[in-house]
Design a protein around this motif. Structure first.
Motif, PDB file in Angstrom:
ATOM      1  N   LEU A  27      42.715  40.874  36.272  1.00  0.00           N
ATOM      2  CA  LEU A  27      42.053  41.802  36.109  1.00  0.00           C
ATOM      3  C   LEU A  27      40.621  41.577  36.561  1.00  0.00           C
ATOM      4  N   THR A  28      40.144  40.422  36.252  1.00  0.00           N
ATOM      5  CA  THR A  28      38.813  40.126  36.513  1.00  0.00           C
ATOM      6  C   THR A  28      38.316  39.967  37.965  1.00  0.00           C
ATOM      7  N   HIS A  92      38.741  43.355  28.514  1.00  0.00           N
ATOM      8  CA  HIS A  92      38.582  42.829  27.093  1.00  0.00           C
ATOM      9  C   HIS A  92      39.743  43.009  26.160  1.00  0.00           C
ATOM     10  N   ARG A  93      40.098  44.426  26.264  1.00  0.00           N
ATOM     11  CA  ARG A  93      41.324  44.781  25.588  1.00  0.00           C
ATOM     12  C   ARG A  93      42.581  44.005  25.917  1.00  0.00           C
ATOM     13  N   ALA A 100      45.942  37.075  28.079  1.00  0.00           N
ATOM     14  CA  ALA A 100      46.224  36.939  29.373  1.00  0.00           C
ATOM     15  C   ALA A 100      45.491  38.037  30.474  1.00  0.00           C
ATOM     16  N   ASP A 101      45.186  37.453  31.545  1.00  0.00           N
ATOM     17  CA  ASP A 101      44.177  38.295  32.386  1.00  0.00           C
ATOM     18  C   ASP A 101      44.881  38.679  33.725  1.00  0.00           C
ATOM     19  N   GLU A 102      46.296  38.521  33.733  1.00  0.00           N
ATOM     20  CA  GLU A 102      47.284  38.827  34.897  1.00  0.00           C
ATOM     21  C   GLU A 102      47.741  40.035  34.439  1.00  0.00           C
ATOM     22  N   VAL A 103      47.994  40.922  35.517  1.00  0.00           N
ATOM     23  CA  VAL A 103      48.891  42.291  35.386  1.00  0.00           C
ATOM     24  C   VAL A 103      50.325  41.860  35.503  1.00  0.00           C
ATOM     25  N   GLU A 104      51.173  42.026  34.617  1.00  0.00           N
ATOM     26  CA  GLU A 104      52.508  41.838  34.689  1.00  0.00           C
ATOM     27  C   GLU A 104      53.316  42.699  35.487  1.00  0.00           C
TER      28      GLU A 104
END
Length: 160
Positions: A27-28, A92-93, A100-104
């Protein structure tokens, strides 16, 4: 090289890097890609506005720069900032909930993507699904059909 050519090259690099980052699962990185695309769009608007000219306040009307592309660029900056703030809140949410910052990968989407139509492999299934081959004895258009077969009676006669 002219100033316009340098801006076009910078804009192309920003667009390509932005699209590359948007296609990532982080997401970053998606946020950074969106910011790069916003900046590339601002360069596009300013490049397409034409050469620099005199300010609109002053002497004659000759050589005055059109302020509309600059207003579009300012509007694009505000929209980019607002969407970036929203994406940052989503990141942030997501981090607070799952660390985790990854989209599953969504299993339901994968199942839909890999599901095949059974009629493609079996021609008999394709005929069963074809509305032209169905016979409904209760339907008014099929009630007087002398050539129509009744599927229930055919099956009963085949079992006798």
């Amino acid at each position: 090289m002219t100033v316009t050519l340098v801006l076009v090259i910078a804009m192309a690099v920003l667009f390509s890097c932005g699209v590359y980052l948007l296609l990532e699962r982080s997401l970053t990185r998606m946020l950074l890609g969106f910011l790069l695309l916003g900046n590339a769009l601002n360069l596009l608007l300013l490049t397409m506005s034409g050469a620099a000219g005199d300010p609109p306040i002053g002497g004659s009307a000759e050589g005055i720069t059109d302020p509309l592309p600059q207003a579009f660029a300012l509007t694009a900056i505000v929209i980019t900032f607002a969407v970036s703030a929203f994406l940052l809140a989503l990141i942030h949410r997501s981090w607070r909930l799952s660390r985790a910052d990854e989209v599953e990968v969504d299993e339901a989407d994968v199942a839909i993507r890999h599901r095949e139509d059974p009629a493609d492999d079996d021609p008999e299934l394709a005929e069963e699904d074809d509305p032209a081959t169905h016979h409904d004895p209760k339907a008014p258009e099929d009630a007087d059909d002398p050539h129509g077969t009744q599927p229930d009676t055919d099956r009963e006669q085949a079992h006798r």
